[in-house]
Design a protein around this motif. Structure first.
Motif, PDB file in Angstrom:
ATOM      1  N   ALA A  75       0.828  -1.206   0.000  1.00  0.00           N
ATOM      2  CA  ALA A  75       0.000   0.000   0.000  1.00  0.00           C
ATOM      3  C   ALA A  75       0.859   1.252   0.000  1.00  0.00           C
ATOM      4  O   ALA A  75       0.546   2.242  -0.684  1.00  0.00           O
ATOM      5  CB  ALA A  75      -0.933  -0.007   1.216  1.00  0.00           C
ATOM      6  N   GLN A  76       1.941   1.251   0.762  1.00  0.00           N
ATOM      7  CA  GLN A  76       2.840   2.404   0.780  1.00  0.00           C
ATOM      8  C   GLN A  76       3.449   2.653  -0.592  1.00  0.00           C
ATOM      9  O   GLN A  76       3.558   3.793  -1.051  1.00  0.00           O
ATOM     10  CB  GLN A  76       3.944   2.189   1.813  1.00  0.00           C
ATOM     11  N   ILE A  77       3.861   1.591  -1.254  1.00  0.00           N
ATOM     12  CA  ILE A  77       4.454   1.732  -2.590  1.00  0.00           C
ATOM     13  C   ILE A  77       3.444   2.335  -3.558  1.00  0.00           C
ATOM     14  O   ILE A  77       3.759   3.255  -4.328  1.00  0.00           O
ATOM     15  CB  ILE A  77       4.963   0.377  -3.090  1.00  0.00           C
ATOM     16  N   GLN A  78       2.213   1.848  -3.522  1.00  0.00           N
ATOM     17  CA  GLN A  78       1.185   2.382  -4.409  1.00  0.00           C
ATOM     18  C   GLN A  78       0.882   3.846  -4.092  1.00  0.00           C
ATOM     19  O   GLN A  78       0.643   4.649  -5.007  1.00  0.00           O
ATOM     20  CB  GLN A  78      -0.085   1.540  -4.295  1.00  0.00           C
ATOM     21  N   ASN A  79       0.897   4.202  -2.811  1.00  0.00           N
ATOM     22  CA  ASN A  79       0.649   5.594  -2.432  1.00  0.00           C
ATOM     23  C   ASN A  79       1.777   6.508  -2.902  1.00  0.00           C
ATOM     24  O   ASN A  79       1.538   7.645  -3.324  1.00  0.00           O
ATOM     25  CB  ASN A  79       0.471   5.701  -0.923  1.00  0.00           C
ATOM     26  N   TYR A 153      18.208  16.348  -7.590  1.00  0.00           N
ATOM     27  CA  TYR A 153      17.027  15.497  -7.695  1.00  0.00           C
ATOM     28  C   TYR A 153      15.756  16.344  -7.649  1.00  0.00           C
ATOM     29  O   TYR A 153      15.669  17.314  -6.883  1.00  0.00           O
ATOM     30  CB  TYR A 153      16.992  14.474  -6.573  1.00  0.00           C
ATOM     31  N   THR A 154      14.775  15.956  -8.456  1.00  0.00           N
ATOM     32  CA  THR A 154      13.508  16.678  -8.477  1.00  0.00           C
ATOM     33  C   THR A 154      12.392  15.946  -7.733  1.00  0.00           C
ATOM     34  O   THR A 154      11.337  16.524  -7.484  1.00  0.00           O
ATOM     35  CB  THR A 154      13.051  16.922  -9.927  1.00  0.00           C
ATOM     36  N   ASN A 155      12.631  14.685  -7.407  1.00  0.00           N
ATOM     37  CA  ASN A 155      11.665  13.903  -6.632  1.00  0.00           C
ATOM     38  C   ASN A 155      12.419  13.160  -5.535  1.00  0.00           C
ATOM     39  O   ASN A 155      13.390  12.448  -5.815  1.00  0.00           O
ATOM     40  CB  ASN A 155      10.934  12.905  -7.523  1.00  0.00           C
ATOM     41  N   VAL A 156      11.984  13.330  -4.304  1.00  0.00           N
ATOM     42  CA  VAL A 156      12.668  12.745  -3.152  1.00  0.00           C
ATOM     43  C   VAL A 156      11.664  11.947  -2.327  1.00  0.00           C
ATOM     44  O   VAL A 156      10.585  12.444  -1.991  1.00  0.00           O
ATOM     45  CB  VAL A 156      13.317  13.833  -2.268  1.00  0.00           C
ATOM     46  N   VAL A 157      12.029  10.709  -2.024  1.00  0.00           N
ATOM     47  CA  VAL A 157      11.193   9.854  -1.171  1.00  0.00           C
ATOM     48  C   VAL A 157      11.947   9.585   0.122  1.00  0.00           C
ATOM     49  O   VAL A 157      13.148   9.279   0.092  1.00  0.00           O
ATOM     50  CB  VAL A 157      10.847   8.525  -1.874  1.00  0.00           C
ATOM     51  N   VAL A 158      11.248   9.702   1.242  1.00  0.00           N
ATOM     52  CA  VAL A 158      11.886   9.558   2.549  1.00  0.00           C
ATOM     53  C   VAL A 158      11.078   8.595   3.414  1.00  0.00           C
ATOM     54  O   VAL A 158       9.871   8.801   3.610  1.00  0.00           O
ATOM     55  CB  VAL A 158      12.001  10.913   3.276  1.00  0.00           C
ATOM     56  N   PHE A 159      11.718   7.549   3.900  1.00  0.00           N
ATOM     57  CA  PHE A 159      11.159   6.708   4.953  1.00  0.00           C
ATOM     58  C   PHE A 159      11.977   6.998   6.204  1.00  0.00           C
ATOM     59  O   PHE A 159      13.053   6.445   6.391  1.00  0.00           O
ATOM     60  CB  PHE A 159      11.263   5.220   4.577  1.00  0.00           C
ATOM     61  N   ASP A 203       0.443   3.482   6.368  1.00  0.00           N
ATOM     62  CA  ASP A 203       0.549   3.617   4.918  1.00  0.00           C
ATOM     63  C   ASP A 203       0.346   5.052   4.441  1.00  0.00           C
ATOM     64  O   ASP A 203       0.328   5.306   3.235  1.00  0.00           O
ATOM     65  CB  ASP A 203      -0.472   2.708   4.229  1.00  0.00           C
ATOM     66  N   THR A 204       0.202   5.986   5.372  1.00  0.00           N
ATOM     67  CA  THR A 204       0.000   7.383   4.996  1.00  0.00           C
ATOM     68  C   THR A 204       1.242   7.937   4.305  1.00  0.00           C
ATOM     69  O   THR A 204       2.373   7.673   4.712  1.00  0.00           O
ATOM     70  CB  THR A 204      -0.324   8.236   6.231  1.00  0.00           C
ATOM     71  N   VAL A 205       0.996   8.725   3.263  1.00  0.00           N
ATOM     72  CA  VAL A 205       2.077   9.361   2.509  1.00  0.00           C
ATOM     73  C   VAL A 205       1.743  10.840   2.370  1.00  0.00           C
ATOM     74  O   VAL A 205       0.606  11.201   2.041  1.00  0.00           O
ATOM     75  CB  VAL A 205       2.229   8.705   1.120  1.00  0.00           C
ATOM     76  N   TRP A 206       2.746  11.689   2.632  1.00  0.00           N
ATOM     77  CA  TRP A 206       2.591  13.139   2.522  1.00  0.00           C
ATOM     78  C   TRP A 206       3.487  13.650   1.396  1.00  0.00           C
ATOM     79  O   TRP A 206       4.668  13.273   1.330  1.00  0.00           O
ATOM     80  CB  TRP A 206       2.986  13.828   3.830  1.00  0.00           C
TER      81      TRP A 206
END
Length: 229
Positions: A75-79, A153-159, A203-206
């Protein structure tokens, strides 16, 4: 006399058995002891091997804060992918773990990069990218995020975890261009106001568009009016 020599007396038989029994028991005990040692050694070796294999995957991935490896859910990946819709350019996953976010983004056409401090996870990520046929669109680096610049980078993903988010927020605000989008999973940034939110619970994504969070403004070019001759 001949009968006595061939047939021992009734009292002699128990004595003979008594003399042989301790020896037989000793041999059986030795065999059981040997098998016990072998079993113990086998179990110990198996546990040691499991420890050696598993430990690198669960040890903290970043030194400044305790950030153990926790795989992203489906779910996190899809979000995350939802937040990347209509986006283009390069993508970086900070603390990329086993590479599943990077690989998913590469399958959507991004040139995706992952930074991870744990070398075992980096090598495993490279294997997964090769297995899924996206190794040409992915890169994985063994590095501490605090020693890397994310300016291109123009897109950054953070866990991340709450302890690291304030400092990371400041770092990204200083390094990224106004066109960048930062996607935070599990925990939001403390000061920025998200432009988009999806999912619920873990699974929340901001998503944060830096041009809004930073207050970037596009200055229009002012052309002075022509003066008549």
């Amino acid at each position: 006399a001949s009968q006595n020599s061939l047939c021992p007396s009734p009292g002699a038989m128990p004595q003979a058995v008594a003399k042989e029994s301790p020896q037989e028991e000793g041999e059986g005990g030795s065999r059981r002891s040997s098998w016990g040692l072998l079993v113990t050694a086998g179990v110990g070796g198996t546990l040691l091997t499991l420890y050696a294999v598993v430990t690198p995957f669960v040890t903290p991935a970043l030194r400044k804060v305790c950030l153990p490896f926790v795989p992203a859910t489906a779910a996190q990946i899809q979000n995350v992918l939802k937040m990347l819709e209509n986006r283009s350019g390069s993508l970086v996953d900070i603390g990329s773990g086993d590479g599943r976010i990077v690989i998913a983004a590469a399958k959507k056409g991004f040139q995706a990069v992952g930074y991870e401090l744990n070398p075992w996870l980096v090598w495993y990520s490279r294997y997964r990218a090769w297995r899924d046929g996206v190794h040409q669109n992915t890169r994985f680096y063994i590095s501490d995020l605090w020693k890397v610049s994310f300016s291109h980078y123009t897109n950054v993903v953070v866990f991340g975890v709450p302890q690291m988010m304030p400092q990371l927020e400041k770092k990204l605000e200083e390094e990224l261009e106004c066109s960048a989008r930062i996607i935070a999973c599990r925990f939001p940034f403390p000061c920025w106001i998200p432009d988009h939110t999806t999912g619920e619970g873990i699974d929340t994504v901001w998503a944060y568009d830096l041009k809004h969070s930073r207050g970037c403004e596009t200055k229009s070019l002012e052309i002075p009016p022509e003066t008549g001759s």
